[in-house]
Design a protein around this motif. Structure first.
Motif, mmCIF file in Angstrom:
data_model
loop_
_atom_site.group_PDB
_atom_site.id
_atom_site.type_symbol
_atom_site.label_atom_id
_atom_site.label_comp_id
_atom_site.label_asym_id
_atom_site.label_seq_id
_atom_site.Cartn_x
_atom_site.Cartn_y
_atom_site.Cartn_z
ATOM 1 N N PRO A 88 0.725 -1.065 -0.058
ATOM 2 C CA PRO A 88 -0.155 -0.148 0.037
ATOM 3 C C PRO A 88 0.816 1.125 -0.161
ATOM 4 O O PRO A 88 0.543 2.148 -0.804
ATOM 5 C CB PRO A 88 -0.834 -0.173 1.230
ATOM 6 N N SER A 89 1.804 1.287 0.592
ATOM 7 C CA SER A 89 2.657 2.642 0.739
ATOM 8 C C SER A 89 3.589 2.629 -0.370
ATOM 9 O O SER A 89 3.511 3.960 -0.925
ATOM 10 C CB SER A 89 3.769 2.386 2.025
ATOM 11 N N GLN A 90 3.774 1.797 -1.080
ATOM 12 C CA GLN A 90 4.653 1.930 -2.448
ATOM 13 C C GLN A 90 3.608 2.345 -3.596
ATOM 14 O O GLN A 90 3.745 3.199 -4.404
ATOM 15 C CB GLN A 90 5.140 0.688 -2.938
ATOM 16 N N MET A 91 2.371 1.724 -3.562
ATOM 17 C CA MET A 91 1.168 2.105 -4.307
ATOM 18 C C MET A 91 0.851 3.550 -4.225
ATOM 19 O O MET A 91 0.661 4.285 -5.299
ATOM 20 C CB MET A 91 0.043 0.974 -4.604
ATOM 21 N N GLU A 92 0.481 3.964 -2.955
ATOM 22 C CA GLU A 92 0.541 5.328 -2.805
ATOM 23 C C GLU A 92 1.361 6.506 -3.295
ATOM 24 O O GLU A 92 1.208 7.301 -4.030
ATOM 25 C CB GLU A 92 0.117 5.507 -1.146
ATOM 26 N N GLN A 93 2.632 6.188 -2.966
ATOM 27 C CA GLN A 93 3.633 6.693 -3.583
ATOM 28 C C GLN A 93 3.779 7.015 -5.081
ATOM 29 O O GLN A 93 3.832 8.028 -5.722
ATOM 30 C CB GLN A 93 5.229 6.274 -3.037
ATOM 31 N N CYS A 137 1.123 6.596 -7.152
ATOM 32 C CA CYS A 137 0.087 7.229 -7.579
ATOM 33 C C CYS A 137 0.493 8.656 -7.566
ATOM 34 O O CYS A 137 -0.060 9.474 -8.275
ATOM 35 C CB CYS A 137 -1.156 6.766 -6.835
ATOM 36 N N LYS A 138 0.995 8.934 -6.385
ATOM 37 C CA LYS A 138 1.141 10.465 -5.996
ATOM 38 C C LYS A 138 2.422 10.968 -7.138
ATOM 39 O O LYS A 138 2.241 12.033 -7.509
ATOM 40 C CB LYS A 138 2.011 10.628 -4.757
ATOM 41 N N GLY A 185 -5.716 8.039 -7.157
ATOM 42 C CA GLY A 185 -6.066 7.009 -6.096
ATOM 43 C C GLY A 185 -5.859 5.688 -6.755
ATOM 44 O O GLY A 185 -5.619 5.502 -7.911
ATOM 45 N N TRP A 186 -5.893 4.502 -5.985
ATOM 46 C CA TRP A 186 -5.792 3.225 -6.346
ATOM 47 C C TRP A 186 -6.693 2.246 -5.424
ATOM 48 O O TRP A 186 -6.863 2.592 -4.262
ATOM 49 C CB TRP A 186 -4.246 2.828 -6.479
#
Length: 135
Positions: free
Chosen positions: A65-70, A72-73, A79-80
């Motif tokens: 999740p933290s890698q995907m948030e980064q 996307c940002k 979002g994802w």
């Protein structure tokens, strides 16, 4: 040809298959294509939500999740969501998230011509009257 498919788009999903890494490699190509061909009235990009599909088949615990948030940002995704079209996991949530972002963008352009055929999502629900005869 994609310009024809994107015509008048106000939001988009970019979907990749978590069981096939090559599909994730194409995500940035699709995002770049969208950003170059479709714009909001202010010239900004349309909201794009990234979907990590087939989460029902994940073997290693899914996406970080933290890698995907980064990710996307960094790349301008709104979002994802991890989804499963097969098991109907997070499909409604992802669609609701995208629609909320589309409506937020639409409200920020008050001078845009109002379409008489558009649907208002906040209208009161009308109850149907039961009728005993055909009309």
């Amino acid at each position: 040809m994609t310009r024809v498919y994107y015509k008048e788009a106000v939001g988009a999903f970019v979907v990749f298959d978590i069981s096939r890494g090559s599909t994730f490699e194409a995500v940035l190509k699709w995002k770049s294509d969208l950003d170059s061909k479709v714009h909001l009235p202010n010239g900004g990009p349309i909201p794009v939500v990234l979907l990590a599909n087939k989460c029902d088949q994940k073997k290693d615990g899914g996406q970080n999740p933290s890698q995907m948030e980064q990710f996307c940002k960094e790349h301008g995704f709104t979002g994802w969501f991890e989804t499963s079209a097969k098991d109907n996991i997070n499909i409604d949530e992802a669609a609701r998230f995208l629609v909320e972002n589309i409506l937020t963008n639409h409200q920020s352009f008050p001078n845009e011509e109002i379409d008489a055929d558009s649907i208002k999502l906040e209208q009161e629900t009308l109850t149907a009257e039961s009728k005993s005869q055909c009309c």
